[in-house]
Scaffold this motif. Structure first.
Motif, PDB file in Angstrom:
ATOM      1  N   GLU A 153       7.949  -7.735  13.792  1.00  0.00           N
ATOM      2  CA  GLU A 153       8.392  -8.428  14.996  1.00  0.00           C
ATOM      3  C   GLU A 153       8.203  -9.903  14.793  1.00  0.00           C
ATOM      4  O   GLU A 153       8.732 -10.654  15.652  1.00  0.00           O
ATOM      5  CB  GLU A 153       6.942  -8.135  15.826  1.00  0.00           C
ATOM      6  N   LEU A 154       7.938 -10.320  13.497  1.00  0.00           N
ATOM      7  CA  LEU A 154       8.147 -11.944  13.188  1.00  0.00           C
ATOM      8  C   LEU A 154       9.092 -11.970  12.599  1.00  0.00           C
ATOM      9  O   LEU A 154       9.450 -13.246  11.828  1.00  0.00           O
ATOM     10  CB  LEU A 154       6.786 -12.298  12.690  1.00  0.00           C
ATOM     11  N   GLY A 155      10.198 -11.042  12.313  1.00  0.00           N
ATOM     12  CA  GLY A 155      11.293 -11.237  11.527  1.00  0.00           C
ATOM     13  C   GLY A 155      11.315 -11.388  10.007  1.00  0.00           C
ATOM     14  O   GLY A 155      12.274 -11.378   9.297  1.00  0.00           O
ATOM     15  N   THR A 156      10.039 -10.952   9.494  1.00  0.00           N
ATOM     16  CA  THR A 156       9.894 -10.657   8.243  1.00  0.00           C
ATOM     17  C   THR A 156      10.185  -9.258   7.694  1.00  0.00           C
ATOM     18  O   THR A 156       9.993  -8.437   8.704  1.00  0.00           O
ATOM     19  CB  THR A 156       8.622 -11.210   7.816  1.00  0.00           C
ATOM     20  N   VAL A 157      10.646  -9.180   6.651  1.00  0.00           N
ATOM     21  CA  VAL A 157      10.903  -7.952   5.484  1.00  0.00           C
ATOM     22  C   VAL A 157       9.944  -7.487   4.692  1.00  0.00           C
ATOM     23  O   VAL A 157       9.891  -8.348   3.910  1.00  0.00           O
ATOM     24  CB  VAL A 157      12.350  -8.157   5.304  1.00  0.00           C
ATOM     25  N   TYR A 158       9.708  -6.190   4.662  1.00  0.00           N
ATOM     26  CA  TYR A 158       8.664  -5.580   3.635  1.00  0.00           C
ATOM     27  C   TYR A 158       9.710  -5.127   2.596  1.00  0.00           C
ATOM     28  O   TYR A 158      10.836  -4.891   2.833  1.00  0.00           O
ATOM     29  CB  TYR A 158       8.300  -4.153   4.176  1.00  0.00           C
ATOM     30  N   THR A 159       9.381  -5.727   1.169  1.00  0.00           N
ATOM     31  CA  THR A 159       9.966  -4.976   0.179  1.00  0.00           C
ATOM     32  C   THR A 159       9.793  -3.649  -0.225  1.00  0.00           C
ATOM     33  O   THR A 159       8.743  -3.212   0.147  1.00  0.00           O
ATOM     34  CB  THR A 159       9.776  -5.765  -1.085  1.00  0.00           C
ATOM     35  N   PRO A 160      10.479  -2.820  -0.852  1.00  0.00           N
ATOM     36  CA  PRO A 160      10.199  -1.422  -1.322  1.00  0.00           C
ATOM     37  C   PRO A 160       8.896  -1.596  -2.046  1.00  0.00           C
ATOM     38  O   PRO A 160       8.029  -0.490  -1.836  1.00  0.00           O
ATOM     39  CB  PRO A 160      11.524  -0.973  -2.174  1.00  0.00           C
ATOM     40  N   ASP A 161       8.749  -2.482  -2.895  1.00  0.00           N
ATOM     41  CA  ASP A 161       7.442  -2.399  -3.674  1.00  0.00           C
ATOM     42  C   ASP A 161       6.201  -2.520  -2.734  1.00  0.00           C
ATOM     43  O   ASP A 161       5.093  -2.139  -3.011  1.00  0.00           O
ATOM     44  CB  ASP A 161       7.371  -3.522  -4.607  1.00  0.00           C
ATOM     45  N   GLU A 162       6.295  -3.560  -1.886  1.00  0.00           N
ATOM     46  CA  GLU A 162       5.238  -3.515  -0.772  1.00  0.00           C
ATOM     47  C   GLU A 162       4.864  -2.514  -0.065  1.00  0.00           C
ATOM     48  O   GLU A 162       3.867  -2.084   0.093  1.00  0.00           O
ATOM     49  CB  GLU A 162       5.705  -4.820   0.149  1.00  0.00           C
ATOM     50  N   ILE A 163       5.970  -1.770   0.316  1.00  0.00           N
ATOM     51  CA  ILE A 163       5.659  -0.587   1.284  1.00  0.00           C
ATOM     52  C   ILE A 163       5.053   0.364   0.285  1.00  0.00           C
ATOM     53  O   ILE A 163       4.231   1.291   0.562  1.00  0.00           O
ATOM     54  CB  ILE A 163       7.070  -0.166   1.652  1.00  0.00           C
ATOM     55  N   ARG A 164       5.392   0.605  -0.886  1.00  0.00           N
ATOM     56  CA  ARG A 164       4.898   1.395  -2.046  1.00  0.00           C
ATOM     57  C   ARG A 164       3.423   1.279  -2.103  1.00  0.00           C
ATOM     58  O   ARG A 164       2.630   2.197  -2.159  1.00  0.00           O
ATOM     59  CB  ARG A 164       5.615   1.567  -3.088  1.00  0.00           C
ATOM     60  N   ALA A 165       3.353   0.169  -2.473  1.00  0.00           N
ATOM     61  CA  ALA A 165       1.715  -0.370  -2.513  1.00  0.00           C
ATOM     62  C   ALA A 165       0.802  -0.027  -1.418  1.00  0.00           C
ATOM     63  O   ALA A 165      -0.370   0.523  -1.326  1.00  0.00           O
ATOM     64  CB  ALA A 165       1.658  -1.665  -3.130  1.00  0.00           C
ATOM     65  N   LEU A 166       1.385  -0.229  -0.253  1.00  0.00           N
ATOM     66  CA  LEU A 166       0.858   0.053   1.011  1.00  0.00           C
ATOM     67  C   LEU A 166       0.475   1.503   1.178  1.00  0.00           C
ATOM     68  O   LEU A 166      -0.574   2.173   1.496  1.00  0.00           O
ATOM     69  CB  LEU A 166       1.668  -0.669   2.277  1.00  0.00           C
ATOM     70  N   CYS A 167       1.584   2.414   1.107  1.00  0.00           N
ATOM     71  CA  CYS A 167       1.618   3.965   1.174  1.00  0.00           C
ATOM     72  C   CYS A 167       0.660   4.630   0.114  1.00  0.00           C
ATOM     73  O   CYS A 167      -0.193   5.281   0.514  1.00  0.00           O
ATOM     74  CB  CYS A 167       2.812   4.465   1.160  1.00  0.00           C
TER      75      CYS A 167
ATOM     76  N   ALA B 255      15.224   3.566   0.272  1.00  0.00           N
ATOM     77  CA  ALA B 255      14.126   2.953  -0.775  1.00  0.00           C
ATOM     78  C   ALA B 255      12.960   2.227   0.124  1.00  0.00           C
ATOM     79  O   ALA B 255      12.110   1.746  -0.478  1.00  0.00           O
ATOM     80  CB  ALA B 255      15.029   1.697  -1.367  1.00  0.00           C
ATOM     81  N   LEU B 256      13.314   2.082   1.482  1.00  0.00           N
ATOM     82  CA  LEU B 256      12.212   1.272   2.295  1.00  0.00           C
ATOM     83  C   LEU B 256      11.419   2.561   3.105  1.00  0.00           C
ATOM     84  O   LEU B 256      10.527   1.992   3.839  1.00  0.00           O
ATOM     85  CB  LEU B 256      12.944   0.452   3.319  1.00  0.00           C
ATOM     86  N   THR B 257      11.751   3.661   2.766  1.00  0.00           N
ATOM     87  CA  THR B 257      10.975   4.916   3.454  1.00  0.00           C
ATOM     88  C   THR B 257      10.644   5.957   2.583  1.00  0.00           C
ATOM     89  O   THR B 257       9.437   5.909   2.029  1.00  0.00           O
ATOM     90  CB  THR B 257      11.735   5.512   4.707  1.00  0.00           C
ATOM     91  N   THR B 258      11.521   6.995   2.417  1.00  0.00           N
ATOM     92  CA  THR B 258      11.140   8.076   1.655  1.00  0.00           C
ATOM     93  C   THR B 258      10.545   7.959   0.205  1.00  0.00           C
ATOM     94  O   THR B 258       9.647   8.394  -0.075  1.00  0.00           O
ATOM     95  CB  THR B 258      12.234   9.004   1.587  1.00  0.00           C
ATOM     96  N   ASP B 259      11.419   6.918  -0.460  1.00  0.00           N
ATOM     97  CA  ASP B 259      11.260   6.501  -1.992  1.00  0.00           C
ATOM     98  C   ASP B 259       9.919   5.922  -1.974  1.00  0.00           C
ATOM     99  O   ASP B 259       9.267   6.046  -3.022  1.00  0.00           O
ATOM    100  CB  ASP B 259      12.337   5.818  -2.550  1.00  0.00           C
ATOM    101  N   ALA B 260       9.463   5.198  -0.976  1.00  0.00           N
ATOM    102  CA  ALA B 260       8.216   4.405  -0.961  1.00  0.00           C
ATOM    103  C   ALA B 260       7.062   5.074  -0.409  1.00  0.00           C
ATOM    104  O   ALA B 260       5.905   4.517  -0.551  1.00  0.00           O
ATOM    105  CB  ALA B 260       8.535   3.081  -0.354  1.00  0.00           C
ATOM    106  N   GLY B 261       7.384   6.470   0.199  1.00  0.00           N
ATOM    107  CA  GLY B 261       6.093   7.029   0.507  1.00  0.00           C
ATOM    108  C   GLY B 261       5.865   7.025   1.943  1.00  0.00           C
ATOM    109  O   GLY B 261       4.803   7.771   2.418  1.00  0.00           O
TER     110      GLY B 261
END
Length: 348
Positions: A150-164, A194-200
């Motif tokens: 909502e603040l216009g920022t973007v998660y990277t695949p690595d950030e989402i993987r670490a979070l998942c 890369a931002l969803t399935t592959d990241a968990g």
């Protein structure tokens, strides 16, 4: 019918203000002939499953719904038991902009976390991932993130993987609000998988309206064990479209080729153009990274008031003077230049 608005008028309030992409309109026309079975048993919805599988993997199952609030609430209700809660950023759409629908309609408690940039991290999740086994606390069950945020920022695949990975280690599942997932993927030049399935990620609320559809979003289940009864929840939440072929045909046009990418890249490029045009203007400060299709700036209140009489846009935070400018798939360079010139005039 006589037009009731100026078709050349553009705004910077929301990418929902944009019309329907011509290729999407043509898809609706193509699907309109003759009769098709209702409630999703049509050939377009059947074909749509293969389209989503190409983007999100062979396990993906898509459930079209009418709007984004429903996509989020249906997703989260299918992922939670009645005693469970959802961890999300304080700025998350599900917390700030859905009229309490997760709580009122879904009966879902939200555990919110303050974030500097709209993004959760493993450490931030831990601020609410506690009290397991405490009967007095709504049990953490799901982590919900938005990409782009909502603040216009973007998660990277690595950030989402670490979070998942962290969420799953705690026994939590992960939902992604993807109302602007196309913009995030285009910004990083990566496939949506890369931002969803592959990241968990387990379940995605996939957005269509902001990227060129007339109407329609989709609940996309990536991990079948993480979501239960989506069919029944969608119906009981009044989101089972009788003429679903018209939603599904739109998504096939958007995702069957590169239209999603073309639209998202263009919207993102227009935001960058706007940023470059205004960032050095005296009296204005761009206060957040421009990573997708949004520009956040702080202006004097009187400048904002005058400018809003010429162009529609939203004040994000009245206390600080922060405003949000959104760019769309149909925003043109001339639109950007005219708006930037108006900003410069009002700042003088």
């Amino acid at each position: 019918m006589i037009p009731r608005h100026d078709p050349d008028l553009k705004a910077f309030a929301s990418d929902n203000y944009a019309g329907v992409h011509p290729e999407i309109l043509q898809a609706i026309v193509t699907a309109n002939g003759g009769h098709q079975v209702s409630y999703g048993d049509d050939v377009y919805t059947e074909a749509l499953q293969d389209v989503f599988k190409r983007h999100f993997g062979p396990a993906a199952v898509a459930y079209p719904v009418f709007n984004g609030t429903a996509a989020n609430v249906v997703s989260l209700r299918s992922m939670t038991s009645h005693w469970e809660a959802v961890i999300c950023a304080e700025t998350a759409h599900i917390n700030c902009d859905e009229g309490g629908a997760p709580e009122v309609v879904g009966g879902i408690k939200l555990h919110t976390v303050a974030t500097p940039d709209g993004k959760l991290t493993p450490g931030l999740i831990d601020r609410q991932a506690w009290g397991f086994g405490d009967v007095h606390r709504a049990q953490p069950g799901v982590v919900s993130i938005s990409n782009s945020t909502e603040l216009g920022t973007v998660y990277t695949p690595d950030e989402i993987r670490a979070l998942c990975d962290h969420a799953h280690s705690l026994g939590l599942t992960v939902h992604l609000d993807g109302s602007r997932l196309t913009n995030a993927a285009a910004a990083l030049d990566v496939p949506m998988a890369a931002l969803t399935t592959d990241a968990g990620v387990d379940v995605v609320s996939f957005g269509g309206t902001k990227i060129g559809l007339l109407y329609g979003e989709a609940v996309v289940v990536l991990n079948p064990s993480a979501a239960k009864g989506v069919d029944y929840i969608r119906k009981s939440f009044m989101q089972l479209s009788s003429k679903m072929r018209f939603v599904s045909a739109q998504f096939e046009a958007l995702l069957g080729g590169d239209l999603w990418q073309r639209n998202a890249r263009h919207a993102n490029a227009m935001a960058r153009r706007l940023h470059e045009a205004v960032r050095d203007l005296p009296g204005l400060a761009v206060v957040r990274p421009v990573q997708a299709n949004a520009v956040f700036a702080v202006l004097p209140a009187e400048v904002t008031e005058r400018l809003q009489k010429r162009f529609r846009f939203y004040t994000w935070n009245p206390a600080t003077g922060e405003v949000r400018w959104m760019c769309s798939f149909d925003t043109t360079p001339d639109d950007i230049d005219a708006f930037a010139a108006a900003v410069a005039e009002e700042l003088q």
